[in-house]
Write a protein that holds these residues in place. Sequence first.
Motif, PDB file in Angstrom:
ATOM      1  N   LYS A 111       0.815  -1.217   0.000  1.00  0.00           N
ATOM      2  CA  LYS A 111       0.000   0.000   0.000  1.00  0.00           C
ATOM      3  C   LYS A 111       0.847   1.265   0.000  1.00  0.00           C
ATOM      4  O   LYS A 111       0.421   2.298  -0.496  1.00  0.00           O
ATOM      5  CB  LYS A 111      -0.930   0.021   1.214  1.00  0.00           C
ATOM      6  CG  LYS A 111      -2.124  -0.871   1.074  1.00  0.00           C
ATOM      7  CD  LYS A 111      -3.016  -0.690   2.280  1.00  0.00           C
ATOM      8  CE  LYS A 111      -4.361  -1.313   2.104  1.00  0.00           C
ATOM      9  NZ  LYS A 111      -5.233  -1.028   3.250  1.00  0.00           N
ATOM     10  N   SER A 112       2.051   1.165   0.572  1.00  0.00           N
ATOM     11  CA  SER A 112       2.919   2.344   0.645  1.00  0.00           C
ATOM     12  C   SER A 112       3.565   2.653  -0.701  1.00  0.00           C
ATOM     13  O   SER A 112       4.193   3.683  -0.857  1.00  0.00           O
ATOM     14  CB  SER A 112       4.004   2.145   1.695  1.00  0.00           C
ATOM     15  OG  SER A 112       4.975   1.224   1.242  1.00  0.00           O
ATOM     16  N   GLY A 113       3.435   1.729  -1.640  1.00  0.00           N
ATOM     17  CA  GLY A 113       4.026   1.939  -2.960  1.00  0.00           C
ATOM     18  C   GLY A 113       5.350   1.230  -3.137  1.00  0.00           C
ATOM     19  O   GLY A 113       5.972   1.331  -4.185  1.00  0.00           O
ATOM     20  N   ASP A 114       5.805   0.513  -2.130  1.00  0.00           N
ATOM     21  CA  ASP A 114       7.071  -0.221  -2.221  1.00  0.00           C
ATOM     22  C   ASP A 114       6.783  -1.649  -2.693  1.00  0.00           C
ATOM     23  O   ASP A 114       6.953  -2.617  -1.963  1.00  0.00           O
ATOM     24  CB  ASP A 114       7.781  -0.222  -0.866  1.00  0.00           C
ATOM     25  CG  ASP A 114       9.240  -0.654  -0.977  1.00  0.00           C
ATOM     26  OD1 ASP A 114       9.626  -1.196  -2.037  1.00  0.00           O
ATOM     27  OD2 ASP A 114       9.978  -0.448   0.001  1.00  0.00           O
ATOM     28  N   ALA A 115       6.348  -1.750  -3.941  1.00  0.00           N
ATOM     29  CA  ALA A 115       5.925  -3.040  -4.482  1.00  0.00           C
ATOM     30  C   ALA A 115       7.076  -4.042  -4.542  1.00  0.00           C
ATOM     31  O   ALA A 115       6.884  -5.232  -4.268  1.00  0.00           O
ATOM     32  CB  ALA A 115       5.324  -2.855  -5.870  1.00  0.00           C
ATOM     33  N   ALA A 116       8.274  -3.586  -4.863  1.00  0.00           N
ATOM     34  CA  ALA A 116       9.420  -4.500  -4.965  1.00  0.00           C
ATOM     35  C   ALA A 116       9.720  -5.133  -3.607  1.00  0.00           C
ATOM     36  O   ALA A 116       9.913  -6.347  -3.507  1.00  0.00           O
ATOM     37  CB  ALA A 116      10.648  -3.752  -5.486  1.00  0.00           C
ATOM     38  N   GLN A 117       9.728  -4.311  -2.567  1.00  0.00           N
ATOM     39  CA  GLN A 117       9.985  -4.837  -1.225  1.00  0.00           C
ATOM     40  C   GLN A 117       8.844  -5.767  -0.799  1.00  0.00           C
ATOM     41  O   GLN A 117       9.081  -6.815  -0.195  1.00  0.00           O
ATOM     42  CB  GLN A 117      10.133  -3.676  -0.227  1.00  0.00           C
ATOM     43  CG  GLN A 117      10.360  -4.098   1.190  1.00  0.00           C
ATOM     44  CD  GLN A 117      11.764  -4.621   1.435  1.00  0.00           C
ATOM     45  OE1 GLN A 117      12.491  -5.003   0.535  1.00  0.00           O
ATOM     46  NE2 GLN A 117      12.133  -4.665   2.694  1.00  0.00           N
ATOM     47  N   ALA A 118       7.612  -5.409  -1.115  1.00  0.00           N
ATOM     48  CA  ALA A 118       6.464  -6.256  -0.775  1.00  0.00           C
ATOM     49  C   ALA A 118       6.582  -7.612  -1.464  1.00  0.00           C
ATOM     50  O   ALA A 118       6.328  -8.650  -0.852  1.00  0.00           O
ATOM     51  CB  ALA A 118       5.160  -5.573  -1.164  1.00  0.00           C
ATOM     52  N   ARG A 119       6.981  -7.612  -2.755  1.00  0.00           N
ATOM     53  CA  ARG A 119       7.149  -8.888  -3.475  1.00  0.00           C
ATOM     54  C   ARG A 119       8.242  -9.746  -2.842  1.00  0.00           C
ATOM     55  O   ARG A 119       8.080 -10.944  -2.680  1.00  0.00           O
ATOM     56  CB  ARG A 119       7.473  -8.627  -4.950  1.00  0.00           C
ATOM     57  CG  ARG A 119       6.248  -8.430  -5.818  1.00  0.00           C
ATOM     58  CD  ARG A 119       6.598  -8.496  -7.294  1.00  0.00           C
ATOM     59  NE  ARG A 119       7.533  -7.469  -7.720  1.00  0.00           N
ATOM     60  CZ  ARG A 119       7.198  -6.213  -8.008  1.00  0.00           C
ATOM     61  NH1 ARG A 119       5.944  -5.832  -7.913  1.00  0.00           N
ATOM     62  NH2 ARG A 119       8.100  -5.350  -8.386  1.00  0.00           N
ATOM     63  N   ARG A 120       9.369  -9.119  -2.482  1.00  0.00           N
ATOM     64  CA  ARG A 120      10.462  -9.881  -1.844  1.00  0.00           C
ATOM     65  C   ARG A 120       9.981 -10.508  -0.538  1.00  0.00           C
ATOM     66  O   ARG A 120      10.239 -11.665  -0.257  1.00  0.00           O
ATOM     67  CB  ARG A 120      11.669  -8.980  -1.589  1.00  0.00           C
ATOM     68  CG  ARG A 120      12.512  -8.710  -2.827  1.00  0.00           C
ATOM     69  CD  ARG A 120      13.844  -8.069  -2.475  1.00  0.00           C
ATOM     70  NE  ARG A 120      13.710  -6.768  -1.839  1.00  0.00           N
ATOM     71  CZ  ARG A 120      13.538  -5.615  -2.507  1.00  0.00           C
ATOM     72  NH1 ARG A 120      13.477  -5.606  -3.821  1.00  0.00           N
ATOM     73  NH2 ARG A 120      13.442  -4.476  -1.851  1.00  0.00           N
ATOM     74  N   ARG A 121       9.283  -9.732   0.242  1.00  0.00           N
ATOM     75  CA  ARG A 121       8.796 -10.256   1.526  1.00  0.00           C
ATOM     76  C   ARG A 121       7.738 -11.332   1.307  1.00  0.00           C
ATOM     77  O   ARG A 121       7.690 -12.310   2.035  1.00  0.00           O
ATOM     78  CB  ARG A 121       8.247  -9.136   2.401  1.00  0.00           C
ATOM     79  CG  ARG A 121       9.321  -8.178   2.828  1.00  0.00           C
ATOM     80  CD  ARG A 121       9.009  -7.576   4.158  1.00  0.00           C
ATOM     81  NE  ARG A 121       9.917  -6.509   4.467  1.00  0.00           N
ATOM     82  CZ  ARG A 121      11.027  -6.663   5.154  1.00  0.00           C
ATOM     83  NH1 ARG A 121      11.374  -7.838   5.588  1.00  0.00           N
ATOM     84  NH2 ARG A 121      11.803  -5.637   5.411  1.00  0.00           N
ATOM     85  N   GLN A 122       6.889 -11.161   0.290  1.00  0.00           N
ATOM     86  CA  GLN A 122       5.869 -12.146  -0.006  1.00  0.00           C
ATOM     87  C   GLN A 122       6.513 -13.467  -0.408  1.00  0.00           C
ATOM     88  O   GLN A 122       6.069 -14.529   0.001  1.00  0.00           O
ATOM     89  CB  GLN A 122       4.920 -11.652  -1.095  1.00  0.00           C
ATOM     90  CG  GLN A 122       3.851 -12.625  -1.487  1.00  0.00           C
ATOM     91  CD  GLN A 122       2.952 -13.001  -0.332  1.00  0.00           C
ATOM     92  OE1 GLN A 122       2.648 -12.187   0.512  1.00  0.00           O
ATOM     93  NE2 GLN A 122       2.546 -14.257  -0.259  1.00  0.00           N
ATOM     94  N   ARG A 123       7.563 -13.413  -1.219  1.00  0.00           N
ATOM     95  CA  ARG A 123       8.254 -14.637  -1.630  1.00  0.00           C
ATOM     96  C   ARG A 123       8.830 -15.351  -0.414  1.00  0.00           C
ATOM     97  O   ARG A 123       8.756 -16.570  -0.313  1.00  0.00           O
ATOM     98  CB  ARG A 123       9.372 -14.317  -2.629  1.00  0.00           C
ATOM     99  CG  ARG A 123       8.859 -14.122  -4.024  1.00  0.00           C
ATOM    100  CD  ARG A 123       9.987 -14.037  -5.029  1.00  0.00           C
ATOM    101  NE  ARG A 123       9.601 -13.096  -6.043  1.00  0.00           N
ATOM    102  CZ  ARG A 123      10.141 -11.897  -6.242  1.00  0.00           C
ATOM    103  NH1 ARG A 123      11.173 -11.505  -5.573  1.00  0.00           N
ATOM    104  NH2 ARG A 123       9.680 -11.116  -7.188  1.00  0.00           N
ATOM    105  N   ARG A 124       9.396 -14.572   0.515  1.00  0.00           N
ATOM    106  CA  ARG A 124       9.945 -15.175   1.736  1.00  0.00           C
ATOM    107  C   ARG A 124       8.845 -15.809   2.578  1.00  0.00           C
ATOM    108  O   ARG A 124       9.034 -16.849   3.188  1.00  0.00           O
ATOM    109  CB  ARG A 124      10.689 -14.144   2.576  1.00  0.00           C
ATOM    110  CG  ARG A 124      12.120 -14.011   2.131  1.00  0.00           C
ATOM    111  CD  ARG A 124      12.916 -13.249   3.158  1.00  0.00           C
ATOM    112  NE  ARG A 124      13.094 -11.922   2.613  1.00  0.00           N
ATOM    113  CZ  ARG A 124      13.310 -10.834   3.316  1.00  0.00           C
ATOM    114  NH1 ARG A 124      13.345 -10.887   4.608  1.00  0.00           N
ATOM    115  NH2 ARG A 124      13.478  -9.690   2.727  1.00  0.00           N
ATOM    116  N   LEU A 125       7.673 -15.194   2.591  1.00  0.00           N
ATOM    117  CA  LEU A 125       6.546 -15.743   3.347  1.00  0.00           C
ATOM    118  C   LEU A 125       6.064 -17.060   2.740  1.00  0.00           C
ATOM    119  O   LEU A 125       5.642 -17.960   3.437  1.00  0.00           O
ATOM    120  CB  LEU A 125       5.378 -14.754   3.391  1.00  0.00           C
ATOM    121  CG  LEU A 125       5.561 -13.522   4.237  1.00  0.00           C
ATOM    122  CD1 LEU A 125       4.372 -12.599   4.052  1.00  0.00           C
ATOM    123  CD2 LEU A 125       5.730 -13.874   5.694  1.00  0.00           C
ATOM    124  N   ALA A 126       6.123 -17.123   1.414  1.00  0.00           N
ATOM    125  CA  ALA A 126       5.620 -18.300   0.724  1.00  0.00           C
ATOM    126  C   ALA A 126       6.531 -19.512   0.873  1.00  0.00           C
ATOM    127  O   ALA A 126       6.086 -20.650   0.749  1.00  0.00           O
ATOM    128  CB  ALA A 126       5.412 -17.983  -0.757  1.00  0.00           C
TER     129      ALA A 126
END
Length: 167
Positions: free
Chosen positions: A148-163
């Motif tokens: 939501k903050s606009g940091d899509a790249a960081q969100a994707r990296r964290r999402q991959r780690r969560l998965a």
Amino acid sequence: PLRAAEAVWRGTPQDLERAAVILADASKKYEGPDTRARLAADFGWVAELGWTEARQAPYADKLTPRALWHWGLVLYRMGALEEAVVAFTRAEEAGALPAERIACAQGKAQALEELGRFDAAEAVLTRALAEAPDNADLRFARVRVLAKSGDAAQARRRQRRLARPRC
């Protein structure tokens, strides 16, 4: 709201805690797009009166972290987001136990997120994750805040780690 009002009017710290619990329980029953407006109409005056009392001496230092968390929950559900942040912060400062601190962090981060204060919300979630690194709710909340903050790249990296499964 009458039982909550009676508790607020009695005015002891225990009664203010009881009022917060009554209001939090009652607010669970409200759902739908106009939830906050309906809650404010039905309970707003009691919640305002109770929270005003809870913030002032002689009660300010006598409420338990649990009571403050309940006030934060009520205020959040009514849409009083700034006041909810204050209540959750005071609960943390009042010596909340680990599980209570996590619940406070979740509520506080959600209120900050809705206020558009994404950096502050992420900081709250990051501190909570240091205490509970395996908490999936906290991890997903941080990804959501980053996205939501606009940091899509960081969100994707964290999402991959969560998965990835943890071994």
